[in-house]
Scaffold this active site. Structure first.
Site, PDB file in Angstrom:
ATOM      1  N   CYS A   1      54.351  14.031 -10.319  1.00  0.00           N
ATOM      2  CA  CYS A   1      55.701  14.569 -10.527  1.00  0.00           C
ATOM      3  C   CYS A   1      55.749  16.065 -10.256  1.00  0.00           C
ATOM      4  O   CYS A   1      56.740  16.569  -9.695  1.00  0.00           O
ATOM      5  CB  CYS A   1      56.193  14.269 -11.945  1.00  0.00           C
ATOM      6  SG  CYS A   1      56.480  12.513 -12.234  1.00  0.00           S
ATOM      7  N   CYS A   2      54.703  16.781 -10.617  1.00  0.00           N
ATOM      8  CA  CYS A   2      54.674  18.230 -10.401  1.00  0.00           C
ATOM      9  C   CYS A   2      54.557  18.552  -8.910  1.00  0.00           C
ATOM     10  O   CYS A   2      55.138  19.536  -8.437  1.00  0.00           O
ATOM     11  CB  CYS A   2      53.550  18.871 -11.195  1.00  0.00           C
ATOM     12  SG  CYS A   2      53.801  18.699 -12.986  1.00  0.00           S
ATOM     13  N   ILE A   3      53.816  17.727  -8.163  1.00  0.00           N
ATOM     14  CA  ILE A   3      53.743  17.902  -6.711  1.00  0.00           C
ATOM     15  C   ILE A   3      55.136  17.757  -6.115  1.00  0.00           C
ATOM     16  O   ILE A   3      55.592  18.597  -5.340  1.00  0.00           O
ATOM     17  CB  ILE A   3      52.782  16.875  -6.071  1.00  0.00           C
ATOM     18  CG1 ILE A   3      51.333  17.170  -6.476  1.00  0.00           C
ATOM     19  CG2 ILE A   3      52.930  16.878  -4.542  1.00  0.00           C
ATOM     20  CD1 ILE A   3      50.355  16.065  -6.103  1.00  0.00           C
TER      21      ILE A   3
END
Length: 182
Positions: A54-56
């Protein structure tokens, strides 16, 4: 089951002055928020950890639209508690152009109210709640979006910055908008 708790942090609201900070970026150069006061809008997006799926997506989404933000007189900064070298590896591996700032001690995360406890399986664990802040050129928070979904976030925030610019052009006073409207 997850439940969010606040660790004596006050959530920032629309109209609050953005807490100032100086943090190192992925190349260990110091970025000072005050540098942009009076000249550029700033978008801060807080994310939990480099390299997680999700952070990517969140970081690459903002990075993909960085030129559009720049045309709106706005700079972008991603902030997590990861170390500078980890940020550099993450940036290089994923092709992220947006500046990633290291808040290894968590001071800025606490100032912005994004360092929060969650109850997971009966245990209290602290972490960053995915959040985004739009700060106008005068250093005032115009949007404070806590616990948000990363999907489509960059374009939604770009729309908010464009609206901020259109209000600025019409009137010297910038009316506040509601927080957490998205």
């Amino acid at each position: 089951m997850q439940r969010a708790h606040q660790e004596n942090n006050m959530l920032l609201k629309v109209g609050d002055v953005a807490p100032s900070f100086s943090l190192p970026d992925a190349d260990m150069a110091t970025i000072d928020l005050a540098t942009y006061k009076g000249s550029r809008h700033v978008v801060l997006f807080f994310y939990p950890k480099d390299g997680t799926p999700c952070c990517i997506r969140q970081a690459t989404d903002f990075s993909d639209h960085e030129e559009e933000f720049a045309r709106e007189d706005c700079v972008l900064f991603g902030i997590s508690r990861d170390e500078c070298l980890q940020h550099a590896e993450f940036r290089d591996k994923e092709g992220i152009g947006t500046e990633l700032l290291s808040d290894a001690e968590g001071v800025v995360c606490k100032q912005y109210g994004v360092w929060q406890a969650r109850e997971v399986d009966g245990h209290r664990k602290f972490g960053i709640v995915r959040s985004t802040f739009v700060i106008d050129k005068s250093g005032v928070i115009r949007h404070a979006l806590y616990n948000i979904n990363y999907k489509g976030r960059a374009l939604n925030v770009l729309r908010l910055v464009k609206e901020l610019n259109s209000r600025t052009c019409r009137s010297p006073r910038i009316p506040s908008s509601r927080s957490n409207t998205m």
